[in-house]
Design an enzyme around this catalytic site. Sequence first.
Site, PDB file in Angstrom:
ATOM      1  N   ASP A 102       0.810  -1.224   0.000  1.00 49.60           N
ATOM      2  CA  ASP A 102       0.000   0.000   0.000  1.00 49.60           C
ATOM      3  C   ASP A 102       0.846   1.279   0.000  1.00 49.60           C
ATOM      4  O   ASP A 102       1.996   1.283   0.448  1.00 49.60           O
ATOM      5  CB  ASP A 102      -0.880   0.041   1.254  1.00 49.60           C
ATOM      6  CG  ASP A 102      -2.088  -0.873   1.153  1.00 49.60           C
ATOM      7  OD1 ASP A 102      -2.076  -1.777   0.302  1.00 49.60           O
ATOM      8  OD2 ASP A 102      -3.025  -0.702   1.950  1.00 49.60           O
ATOM      9  N   HIS A 124       3.507  -2.517   3.128  1.00 48.38           N
ATOM     10  CA  HIS A 124       3.593  -1.146   2.597  1.00 48.38           C
ATOM     11  C   HIS A 124       4.893  -0.930   1.837  1.00 48.38           C
ATOM     12  O   HIS A 124       5.960  -1.334   2.297  1.00 48.38           O
ATOM     13  CB  HIS A 124       3.485  -0.126   3.742  1.00 48.38           C
ATOM     14  CG  HIS A 124       2.144  -0.089   4.380  1.00 48.38           C
ATOM     15  ND1 HIS A 124       1.744  -1.018   5.325  1.00 48.38           N
ATOM     16  CD2 HIS A 124       1.090   0.758   4.199  1.00 48.38           C
ATOM     17  CE1 HIS A 124       0.497  -0.750   5.702  1.00 48.38           C
ATOM     18  NE2 HIS A 124       0.081   0.322   5.036  1.00 48.38           N
TER      19      HIS A 124
END
Length: 263
Positions: free
Chosen positions: A86, A233
Amino acid sequence: MRPRAVLASGLALLLLSSGCGDATDRPSASPSPIASAPLPTEPAPSASPQPPRTTPPRRLVRPLPTKLPAGLRRTTGVRTVALTFDDGPDPVWTPKVLDRLRAARVTATFCVVGTQARRHPDLVRRIVREGHQLCNHSWRHDLDLARRPVAEIRRDLVRTNAAIRAAVPDAKVPFYRQPGGRWTPEVVTVAKQLGMRSLHWDVDPQDWGKPTAATIIKRVRAAARPGSVVLLHDGGGNRAATLAASPHLITDLKRRYGIAPPR
């Protein structure tokens, strides 16, 4: 009769000169005490800085539900595990994550933020070129987007897809992921209307909190199951620990379950 006419003319001229002359040419009469008193004056207002312009707070029209709404994709539906990254693309960390994935010959899902996609279209192109899947992650990672008016949600998601397709015109964006996992039924519905399924997760090692690589590995190993969707992430901050954990995670998950994007 002539002396009277001359006298009358003189009187007329005297009257005219006293009525039509400019006030500055006439001697002023003695002022009365009231008229001569100076008028009170107010002090000149001091210059004060103008208040800064502020943007009105954006409207929140609904509370968060007490439980996740229906319609979320939380597993792959098959044995293979999905790795999702992300908040990118990030010019520092995304290329390194892509290098790790390429070395391991696995593909992942990249949930990209619209502003980042606009800044780094070359990285969006590389993600697609190397066979990875794209996911819309909102325009600027607005944690409260799902609580805003439906029209605003739609504009945000459409704008993000437009930024992605400005980099890759024929890009497929099959999923949407709400920042922070703060879902509402409305954002799920809007995503579906735009042709995107809502992608959640069932494994969150909280790498966004910057634990050590060893902690990330431990948390994923403990929580992963067949079909898990793992939240990681590649943007939003220093991702050195996630990067260091990636080869170990990939080796372990690939051996136990296989790794592939959700379908």
